[in-house]
Design a protein around this motif. Structure first.
Motif, PDB file in Angstrom:
ATOM      1  N   GLN A 191      -8.957   1.288  -0.724  1.00 24.95           N
ATOM      2  CA  GLN A 191      -9.279   1.296   0.638  1.00 24.95           C
ATOM      3  C   GLN A 191     -10.189  -0.172   0.605  1.00 24.95           C
ATOM      4  O   GLN A 191     -10.057  -0.984   1.734  1.00 24.95           O
ATOM      5  CB  GLN A 191     -10.212   2.133   0.991  1.00 24.95           C
ATOM      6  CG  GLN A 191      -9.497   3.573   1.074  1.00 24.95           C
ATOM      7  CD  GLN A 191      -8.332   3.656   2.009  1.00 24.95           C
ATOM      8  OE1 GLN A 191      -8.386   2.949   3.233  1.00 24.95           O
ATOM      9  NE2 GLN A 191      -7.174   4.427   1.415  1.00 24.95           N
ATOM     10  N   LYS A 192     -10.840  -0.423  -0.290  1.00 24.60           N
ATOM     11  CA  LYS A 192     -11.808  -1.651  -0.468  1.00 24.60           C
ATOM     12  C   LYS A 192     -10.777  -2.967  -0.174  1.00 24.60           C
ATOM     13  O   LYS A 192     -11.164  -3.984   0.400  1.00 24.60           O
ATOM     14  CB  LYS A 192     -12.800  -1.715  -1.366  1.00 24.60           C
ATOM     15  CG  LYS A 192     -13.676  -2.826  -1.521  1.00 24.60           C
ATOM     16  CD  LYS A 192     -14.662  -2.504  -2.425  1.00 24.60           C
ATOM     17  CE  LYS A 192     -15.824  -3.460  -2.566  1.00 24.60           C
ATOM     18  NZ  LYS A 192     -17.018  -3.301  -3.406  1.00 24.60           N
ATOM     19  N   LYS A 200      -7.650  -3.315   0.971  1.00 22.08           N
ATOM     20  CA  LYS A 200      -7.305  -3.181   2.231  1.00 22.08           C
ATOM     21  C   LYS A 200      -8.303  -3.925   3.251  1.00 22.08           C
ATOM     22  O   LYS A 200      -7.829  -4.604   3.982  1.00 22.08           O
ATOM     23  CB  LYS A 200      -6.721  -1.844   2.532  1.00 22.08           C
ATOM     24  CG  LYS A 200      -5.420  -1.662   1.801  1.00 22.08           C
ATOM     25  CD  LYS A 200      -4.828  -0.426   2.559  1.00 22.08           C
ATOM     26  CE  LYS A 200      -5.434   0.900   2.568  1.00 22.08           C
ATOM     27  NZ  LYS A 200      -5.006   1.976   3.035  1.00 22.08           N
ATOM     28  N   LEU A 201      -9.669  -3.585   2.930  1.00 19.24           N
ATOM     29  CA  LEU A 201     -10.437  -4.015   3.910  1.00 19.24           C
ATOM     30  C   LEU A 201     -10.874  -5.642   3.800  1.00 19.24           C
ATOM     31  O   LEU A 201     -10.744  -6.248   4.835  1.00 19.24           O
ATOM     32  CB  LEU A 201     -11.798  -3.236   3.603  1.00 19.24           C
ATOM     33  CG  LEU A 201     -12.960  -3.670   4.802  1.00 19.24           C
ATOM     34  CD1 LEU A 201     -12.648  -3.397   5.997  1.00 19.24           C
ATOM     35  CD2 LEU A 201     -14.245  -2.845   4.151  1.00 19.24           C
ATOM     36  N   ASP A 250      -7.253   5.061  -4.487  1.00 21.10           N
ATOM     37  CA  ASP A 250      -8.343   5.828  -3.400  1.00 21.10           C
ATOM     38  C   ASP A 250      -9.521   4.659  -3.089  1.00 21.10           C
ATOM     39  O   ASP A 250      -9.031   3.705  -2.117  1.00 21.10           O
ATOM     40  CB  ASP A 250      -8.921   6.872  -4.252  1.00 21.10           C
ATOM     41  CG  ASP A 250      -8.063   8.015  -4.766  1.00 21.10           C
ATOM     42  OD1 ASP A 250      -6.899   8.278  -4.007  1.00 21.10           O
ATOM     43  OD2 ASP A 250      -8.079   8.483  -5.657  1.00 21.10           O
ATOM     44  N   THR A 309       0.874  -1.052  -0.113  1.00 25.30           N
ATOM     45  CA  THR A 309      -0.155  -0.097   0.013  1.00 25.30           C
ATOM     46  C   THR A 309       0.671   1.200   0.131  1.00 25.30           C
ATOM     47  O   THR A 309       2.112   1.154   0.092  1.00 25.30           O
ATOM     48  CB  THR A 309      -0.995   0.201   1.235  1.00 25.30           C
ATOM     49  OG1 THR A 309      -0.104   0.064   2.522  1.00 25.30           O
ATOM     50  CG2 THR A 309      -1.397  -1.230   0.909  1.00 25.30           C
ATOM     51  N   THR A 323      -2.584   5.535   1.687  1.00 20.61           N
ATOM     52  CA  THR A 323      -3.870   5.875   1.693  1.00 20.61           C
ATOM     53  C   THR A 323      -4.479   5.695   0.151  1.00 20.61           C
ATOM     54  O   THR A 323      -5.696   5.865  -0.290  1.00 20.61           O
ATOM     55  CB  THR A 323      -3.830   7.290   2.038  1.00 20.61           C
ATOM     56  OG1 THR A 323      -2.872   8.179   1.373  1.00 20.61           O
ATOM     57  CG2 THR A 323      -3.713   7.178   3.600  1.00 20.61           C
TER      58      THR A 323
END
Length: 360
Positions: free
Chosen positions: A305-306, A308-309, A301, A274, A277
């Motif tokens: 984030q998705k 990483k989730l 973006d 990553t 952010t």
């Protein structure tokens, strides 16, 4: 505003634009092309009279020979069934020798005139029966339409122009015509033949000149008849290329399906690198499939984030490495093997991941 929108709709419906290639092709399939029938007539007549000019002596000798045989030989024969058959076949054969070339010239000239105007075109659309052709109201409208008036004026112009040309030829040879009665029959027939040929050539030339003008008018009228409005062009584009809104929805649906497939691969990854952010790149290494690690998912973006989730939910280790994450995102696509210059950095990260998993 309402009046303005109505005006815009009115003007968009006016047929002011040239026909598109597709519209021209559709019209051609229906047999609708710029064509003047007068050109066919003029070319055929001109070809026939030119044939008479060069083959006149052959035709004259042949006809005289046929008359001579008829009056000297056939009249002396008995009217039996066998003699009638012989006479009929002989006359038919000689007529074929004289008339056949004329018919061949007519056919070649007609085909050439059509080909020069419209090229090679075969369609049955023009000869298909249509009820509107036998509708008396439509027929009445056609008779008293502007086009019918134009055709009437053209016919009057053709008759007048060709009549003046032929009368001029006759007037110039009036002295020869007035003394025909004083000449032998053979000379008189030769003079009449020469006069007929001359009038035919000049009349055909005059008709061809008018036919060329008519063709230019027919071309203008045809272009006017197939004009399109701005709305027609838009509708044609929608029909041929597809509605832009529908195409946009299809592309959006394809992107969503690709996104779902990509997210399904994230739990199978060994590590997610990553930014932390903005960028996220999921890497997997399977020595049974490839010799080097490869990218199974990437995003920026919201998508990052998705990724990483999902990685967190499936206990996939996330490693922060800003320059590497940005470089992998920009230089690789999903399914690509990582570039050779990143082997060392990725290998160190994978070694760290494997050690961490072994400790766990």
């Amino acid at each position: 505003m309402k009046l303005l929108s109505l005006d815009l709709q009115f003007f968009s419906g006016e047929k002011t634009e040239k026909a598109t290639p597709k519209k021209r092709q559709e019209a051609r399939k229906k047999g609708q092309t710029a064509k003047s029938q007068d050109i066919n007539t003029a070319v055929v007549l001109l070809a026939v009279f030119f044939y008479f000019l060069f083959a006149g002596s052959y035709l004259r000798n042949g006809i005289f020979s046929l008359f001579k045989s008829s009056f000297q030989d056939f009249l002396l024969m008995d009217a039996t069934e066998g003699n009638v058959k012989v006479i009929f076949l002989r006359i038919l054969k000689e007529l074929a020798l004289y008339v056949g070339p004329i018919l061949l010239v007519v056919m070649i000239a007609g085909v050439a005139a059509n080909f020069l105007q419209v090229g090679f075109l075969f369609t049955s659309e023009a000869i298909q029966p249509k009820l509107e052709k036998i509708n008396p109201i439509s027929g009445f409208k056609r008779i008293f339409s502007i086009r019918a008036i134009v055709e009437l004026l053209k016919s009057i112009l053709k008759i007048g122009f060709v009549g003046i040309v032929t009368f001029t030829v006759l007037w110039k040879r009036m002295d020869e015509i007035l003394i025909l009665s004083q000449k032998p029959i053979g000379t008189a027939l030769a003079t009449l033949g020469s006069l007929t040929l001359q009038m035919g050539l000049f009349a055909s030339g005059a008709l061809l000149f008018l036919a060329i003008l008519d063709f230019l008018y027919q071309k203008y009228d045809f272009e006017k008849s197939i004009r399109m409005s701005k709305q027609d062009i838009k509708d044609e584009y929608k029909n041929s290329e597809g509605d832009p809104q529908i195409k946009s929805r299809i592309k959006q649906r394809q992107r969503e399906m690709a996104m779902r497939r990509m997210m399904q691969e994230v739990p199978k990854a060994d590590v997610v690198i990553t930014n932390p952010t903005h960028f996220a790149v999921a890497i997997k290494y399977d020595e049974t499939k490839r010799e080097a690690p490869f990218v199974v998912a990437k995003g920026v973006d919201f998508t990052a984030q998705k990724i990483k989730l999902i990685a967190k939910e499936n206990e996939v280790i996330t490693v922060e490495n800003r320059p590497l994450a940005r470089a992998l995102y920009s230089q690789t696509e999903i399914g690509d093997t990582i570039p050779e210059e990143f082997f060392k950095a990725v290998a160190e990260i994978l070694a760290f991941v494997y050690r961490t998993k072994n400790k766990l």
